[in-house]
Design an enzyme around this catalytic site. Structure first.
Site, PDB file in Angstrom:
ATOM      1  N   ALA A 185       0.823  -1.211   0.000  1.00  0.00           N
ATOM      2  CA  ALA A 185       0.000   0.000   0.000  1.00  0.00           C
ATOM      3  C   ALA A 185       0.858   1.263   0.000  1.00  0.00           C
ATOM      4  CB  ALA A 185      -0.949  -0.008   1.199  1.00  0.00           C
TER       5      ALA A 185
ATOM      6  N   GLY B 134       0.814   5.033  -2.215  1.00  0.00           N
ATOM      7  CA  GLY B 134       0.525   6.236  -1.450  1.00  0.00           C
ATOM      8  C   GLY B 134      -0.611   6.065  -0.467  1.00  0.00           C
ATOM      9  N   LYS B 135      -1.055   4.823  -0.250  1.00  0.00           N
ATOM     10  CA  LYS B 135      -2.167   4.620   0.680  1.00  0.00           C
ATOM     11  C   LYS B 135      -1.683   4.724   2.129  1.00  0.00           C
ATOM     12  CE  LYS B 135      -4.637   1.611  -2.560  1.00  0.00           C
ATOM     13  NZ  LYS B 135      -4.896   0.202  -2.977  1.00  0.00           N
ATOM     14  N   ILE B 136      -0.457   4.286   2.344  1.00  0.00           N
ATOM     15  CA  ILE B 136       0.124   4.315   3.681  1.00  0.00           C
ATOM     16  C   ILE B 136       1.356   5.210   3.648  1.00  0.00           C
ATOM     17  CG2 ILE B 136       1.203   2.909   5.501  1.00  0.00           C
ATOM     18  CD1 ILE B 136      -1.671   2.170   5.124  1.00  0.00           C
TER      19      ILE B 136
END
Lengths: 375, 375, 375, 375
Positions: free
Chosen positions: D303, D307-309
Site C-alpha cells: 500500500a 501512497g495509501k500508507i
C-alpha cells in the site's frame, strides 16, 4: 410480525445474544461470552471439550507438539503448567521442540526479533532466526555440546526408545536448572520430574538426532529404537482403555507426531488384531485444511474410517483452525479457570506394566488364531 | 501521454503481454505463456528452476514427499517417471507414502470416492477413506501381512537404516509386480531397480513401522536406525559438494521430511564443524505459510540464517503455494518437455564411499581441533 | 489373498491408475490423466463441469472476477478468448480489474517485478506494485485522465447502471486499441464488441469510481445506480430460467462480486416472491475456506439453504482451492480443447426485454397478492 | 560456556521468558504475557497498536467490516461497545453485516447451529444457514419488509449516499429497539445514536440493496450514490490530516470495504492532486495471504507504493492472520482494559464541513494548475 408456527427443530441451539465485552473479563469468561461462531466458536468448544471432558479423572490425555512452540515461549507459559496441573499424561513431540526447549533449561536466551529481517545479514552476524525469534548461533553450539556430552555417559551406551532417552536427558537438564537457580523453564526437565513420557516420531530429525548421529559416527553405543516407541505408545492407550478409562488426544499442529498419537489405535486393532474402538476425544489446533492432502489436515471423521477414532464419540471431536500461539494460551487459561489440578499419572514409571498388558492381549489373539488354524 | 523520462530500473522485468490460451497447447507451453503473476508465476518459476537449473548434469536432487501423494496416483503418474528419467537422486518420504505405494505393487486397488462420505457408514462397510480416496480395509490387512512376511526373512534380522530397509523391501515389491505382470506401479519397486535411496525421517510412524514394531514384540531382530539415516543423507550432500557438484532440494509439502533433507547442511557445518555453504537450489510446493509456526512454512530465506541454504544462492529458491496434486503433474510435464533424461546416479550403491568421504572430513576436523587444544 | 466377498458399493468410483505423464501432453490431457485426488481432482472436476455442462448451448454463464486478474495478464490470455468463444455471457467484476485492464487497451505497460521489493524505494522511484507486478505511477495518472476525459462527454451526463457505463466506456477503449493497432488486449473493449454486460458490485470502489467521484465534485451529471444493476442481473437469470435454459455461475475468488451473481436468485424468490429454484451450476476457484467467516468461503451447500442454488443441482457444484492464476489458464485450455465455440448471446442488447420479463412476473405476483388481501 | 563477545544488535528485542498462565488472568494480561511469537505475537502487537497508538486522542479511526461479524454476535459483544467507548469514528461495512444486524434490533433471533447440517433438509424446514448459525427464513422476510416499509417514507425519496441512508434507517431500528425494550443490540441503531457514519462500498450487494432495488422497480425515488461516498470518506481522512490529526484504519477481513477505506488517500493524492502522505496506522485481521492475488491479502508495505500508507509510518502496521471471531473480542477486551473511553466524534454531523475542506483544497489545486497552464 406475529408468528405462531412452531419453531423448527434446527433452531434449538443457544440464541446468539452475547453480553458486551469488558476490560476486566478473564480470558475464560471472554471465551464463554464472545466466541459464538466460526473458528471463535470452535475455539470455545475446544476449551470446553478439554476442560469438561478430556480432563475428567478417568481420561488419559496424549498430546502432540509440532510447530515452533517452545521457541515461542509456550513451554514455560503453558506446557509446563499443564504438566504441573496433571492436565497432560504423555507427549509426542518433534525433536526441534525439545532441542530448543533445552536452551531455556541451560540458561541460554531467545529474543523477539523480526520476520522481515535480512537473513544474509543475520547469517553474517551469527544470529539464527525462527520466523520472528532470534538467537545467537552460539546457543546452537552450546546446546549441541550439551547433548553430545551427556550422551557419552555410560547410561546411554545401549539401544533405547525415545521416552527413555528424553527421560534420562531430562535429568541432566533439570540438574542444570538447579545449578542455575532456574525453575519451570524446561519442558524436558519438568517431564522428567513428573515422570511424563515424551516420545518423538522422528528421532533422527532435529539437532538432538543430529548430535546423536555424530556420536554413532564416533563409535558410541546409543541407538534410538523407534519400534519400541510404537509399542509403548500403543500400550499406554491400550492400558487406559482396558482399565475402563478414556483416551483423549490433543494435537497441536499436525505432521508425524499427529499420526503417531493416532496410529496407536490401528496398531492395536488392525496390526495386532486386538478388539478396540478408538480414541474417545479428539482436539486439534491447526492451520491445515482437509482438502490439501496432508495428514495434518485429515479430519477426525476420516480417522473414524481407519478405526483411529471411536465412531460413537465423533461428536466429541473439535478441530479449530487457528495458530497454536493464540489457541494454547487461551485453552490453558480456560482449563485452569474451570478445572482443579489432577494427580499426575507418572506413566513413564509404568511402561513395563502397560507393555505387558498389551503383549498379553496380543498373545491371546495369537493363541486363538493358532487354535483356529488347527481346528 | 508523451513520456520522455527514462524508465525506472524497477521496470526491467518482462512485460505482461501473454498470448491467448488455446486448446492444443501443451502443459509446458501453457505454463510459459499464461502463468504470469502470483502463485501462477511462482509455479512457472518452479518449473524453470527445476528444468533449467536443478536438472543440470552436475546437480544432485533430493526430494521430500509428504501428503497423500501415492494414494493420489502421483507415484505412477509422476514420481516413477521422474526416477526413470534420472530427474531425482534421493528421497525422504513419510512412511505412509511408501506403505500406500505398496498397494499398487501388490495389485491392490484404490478408488476415487467422496470427501463428503459418511465415515461411520464407511467404517461399517469396511471401507477406509483418505480424503476423496476409498479402498477396502482388506487392502490394509493384505499389505500389513506382506510387510510382516518379508521382514521375517533372514536378511532383515539385523539393525539397518531405512534406505537399506526400503531397498531390500523394494525387491519383494518388484518381484510381486513381475509375477502380477504389472510395471511402473510402485515407487518402492522403481527405487529398488534404479538403486535410488529412499529414507524416512520417522521410521516408526506409518503402517510399515507399526508392523515392524509387532515383529519386535514377537522377538524378531530387525531394528531401524534413524541415526544412520542422518549420517547417510549428510554424506550424500557432502559428497556432491566435495566433488564440485550442486545440491538441490525439491520439497513436496513440508513436515519432518522437509527438515530431514535440509538438516544435512547443519549436520555438516554446525554439528561436525566441516566447512560448507548450504544447498544450492530450493524448491518447495506447500500450503503452509511462514506465519503459522510450522517448519512446513519456514522460508528458504530463514534457512539461510541456519546455514541450510547458501546465502549466495537465495535467488535460486522458489516456494509455490499450491497443492502438490496440481503442481507435481505440471512440473513433471514441464521437465519432460524441456529436458532430456539424465543418467541415473544409483546413489544407493555408493553409500559406503560417500559415508567414508564424510567421516574422513570429520576426522580431519577432529585432528585439527585436537592439535589446537594441545598447542 | 483370495477375496471373494462382493466389493462395497462405496468402491464404485474410477480406479486410481493414471498413465505416466509425458512432456508432449496437452494441458487438457494432463488434467484428465494426472489430476486424481484432493484439489487436483477438484480442478479436473471444475474443468469438466465447465466444459461438459456449463457450456451446453442452453446454459447462460455468469462470471465473477475478483483478485488481480487483469494485472496478471489473465484478461488477454483467458478472459477475452473466453468471451470470443462465447463461453461467458455476463460478468460481475471488481472495478480494479476493469481499471487495470484499461492500461493494456491504452498501450500502457505492466511488468513482472518482485514481491520482495522495498516499497519505500518503489514509492520514491514512482513505481507502483501489485504483489509481483510493477508499473509506472504515470500509468495510473494516464488511465485516470482517460476515464475523466471520456466521462465528461455528453452521453455520460445522466444516471445509469454500471453495465451501461462499462459498455459506453468500452467503446472508447476499443477506439484507442484501434488507433494503437492493438487487438485483444482489453476486456472492456472486447465486452463492448461482443455486447457482453459487465457489472460491478461496488461502483465507487476502484480508481474508476474515484475519478467519477471527482467529476461529481466538479459538478458533472453522471450518477451510477447500483439498484439498476441488481434488477438487471436478476433479470438475466430470470429470463434464462423462464425460457427453459439453465443458469451457471463461475466465480473467480469471492467477495462482493460473488455475492452479487448469487443474490440474483434470492432477489427473484425472496424479495420479489417469484417462484424459482436457484442456479443450476456453481463453480468457484478460491483460497477462502468455509470456516473463516467470509462470504468468499461460503459453500454451494450453504447457498442451497438461501435458495441461491437449486438443491437438486448440488452435485453440479465444484469448489477448488487454488489460485485463479493457476486454475483459469488450465480451465480455459481445457474448455477450448473439449468444446466448440458457442454463438455469443449479446445480452447487453437484450437488457430491456429481460427486465420487462422480470417486471411482468413481479406484477403478476403483486396482483395475486392484492387479490388475496381483498378476498 | 563463557561468552565474552558483545551481543549482536539483532538480539536487542525482549527476551522470551513468559510467566506461567493462570486461570484468573484477564484476557488483556494473557495477551501481554503469553503471546510471544508468530500470529500470537502479531495479535499482541495488534492489541498494542490499537490501544496505545490508534486510540490516542488525536487519531481518527476508520474501520472496515467484512465476514459474518454481526451474525456471529460481534456487533453486540464488540462493535457497539467500541462505538460507545469512542474507539471507532467511521465505518465501511458490507451490506450483509448491516442487514443481519437489523434482525437483532427487530427482536428477531439467530441461533447456534452446525456447519455440518444437511442444507437440503434445512431448506425444506425453512431454516437458513450462515456456516454454523441458523435462523428462520421468516427472519429474512420480516427484515426485508422492514427495509421496504421504511424506505417508502418521504424522507427517502431522493438520491443520497449510503451514510445518509444508514443514518436515517438507523433511526427506525433504534425506535424499534425502544419499543421492544431492547438496548445495545443493533449496530445501525448505535451508529445513529452516536452520529457515526457507516458506508457500504457495494450498495446494491446485500438484502438491503435488493429490497431497495425492488422499490426502484416499483417506481420509488430512492437512489444510492456511491460517488458521494467516495468523496465523503476522502473528506473524513483529509480533514483529519489537515487538522494535524492522524488517520488510522482497522480492517476486519478485506474485500471491497478494505479497499474503500484505503482508497481515500489515493483519491486525495493521485486523483485530486492534493498533497498528502497516507494513513498513519494500519491494522488488519485476515486469513488472506499476500500471494493469492486478492486485495484482502495485499500488505501495508504494498500500500505504500500506492501512497495509501505513509512510508514513514510503515512500522505502525500490523497484519494478523487469524479469524476476526477470535481476534476482535481479544482486541476489544484489551483496549477496554488499557484505554479510557474517548469522546465520540459524531462525524456524521460534520460531513458538510469536511467535504467543504476537501473541495476547497481541490479548488486550490485546480486554480494553481490553470495558472500554470496560462503562464
Amino acid at each position: 410480525m406475529a408468528k405462531s408456527k412452531p419453531m423448527s427443530r434446527f433452531l434449538g441451539g443457544a440464541s446468539i445474544e452475547p453480553r458486551p465485552v469488558r476490560g476486566e473479563m478473564t480470558a475464560a469468561d471472554l471465551v464463554d461470552t464472545a466466541f459464538m461462531a466460526y473458528n471463535g466458536r470452535r475455539l470455545r468448544e475446544a476449551c470446553r471439550l478439554f476442560a469438561e471432558k478430556m480432563l475428567a479423572p478417568d481420561t488419559v490425555v496424549g498430546m502432540s507438539l509440532t510447530g515452533a512452540l517452545t521457541p515461542a515461549g509456550l513451554g514455560m507459559s503453558c506446557l509446563i503448567p499443564l504438566i504441573e496441573h496433571g492436565f497432560v499424561d504423555w507427549i509426542v513431540s518433534t525433536g526441534a521442540n525439545l532441542y530448543h526447549d533445552t536452551h531455556f533449561g541451560l540458561g541460554l536466551k531467545m529474543f523477539q526479533g523480526s520476520a522481515e529481517a535480512d537473513d544474509v545479514a543475520l547469517r553474517k552476524a551469527g544470529v539464527v532466526r525462527i520466523y520472528d525469534i532470534f538467537f545467537d548461533y552460539h546457543v546452537l553450539l552450546s546446546t549441541d555440546a550439551f547433548f553430545r556430552e551427556l550422551a557419552r555417559n555410560e547410561e546411554f551406551q545401549q539401544p533405547m526408545g525415545t521416552a527413555e532417552f528424553h527421560y534420562r536427558a531430562g535429568r541432566y537438564v533439570a540438574e542444570r536448572e538447579r545449578v542455575l537457580k532456574l525453575r519451570g523453564k524446561s519442558l524436558l526437565a519438568a517431564a522428567h520430574e513428573y515422570a511424563l513420557p515424551i516420545y518423538t516420531s522422528s528421532p533422527g530429525d532435529s539437532s538432538i538426532g543430529m548430535n546423536l548421529a555424530l556420536l554413532e559416527m564416533e563409535g558410541y553405543g546409543l541407538r534410538l529404537d523407534p519400534l519400541t516407541d510404537v509399542n509403548e505408545t500403543a500400550a499406554i492407550v491400550y492400558s487406559a482403555k482396558a482399565h475402563g478409562m478414556n483416551s483423549a488426544v490433543f494435537i497441536l499442529g499436525g505432521g508425524s507426531p499427529k499420526n503417531f498419537v493416532l496410529q496407536t489405535e490401528p496398531q492395536i486393532q488392525e496390526v495386532m488384531g486386538v478388539a478396540e474402538k478408538g480414541h474417545d476425544y479428539f482436539l486439534q489446533i491447526t492451520d491445515a485444511r482437509p482438502d490439501t492432502g496432508g495428514l495434518s489436515g485429515a479430519t477426525p471423521a476420516e480417522a473414524v474410517s481407519w478405526g483411529k477414532i471411536d465412531p460413537d464419540k465423533l461428536p466429541d471431536s473439535v478441530v479449530c483452525y487457528v495458530d497454536s500461539t493464540i489457541a494454547l494460551p487461551l485453552i490453558t487459561a480456560y482449563a485452569m479457570a474451570r478445572r482443579k489440578p489432577r494427580k499426575p499419572r507418572r506413566l513413564y514409571d509404568q511402561r513395563a506394566r502397560m507393555l505387558k498388558e498389551l503383549t498379553d492381549a496380543y498373545e491371546k489373539v495369537r493363541r486363538k488364531r493358532a487354535r483356529a488354524k488347527v481346528s
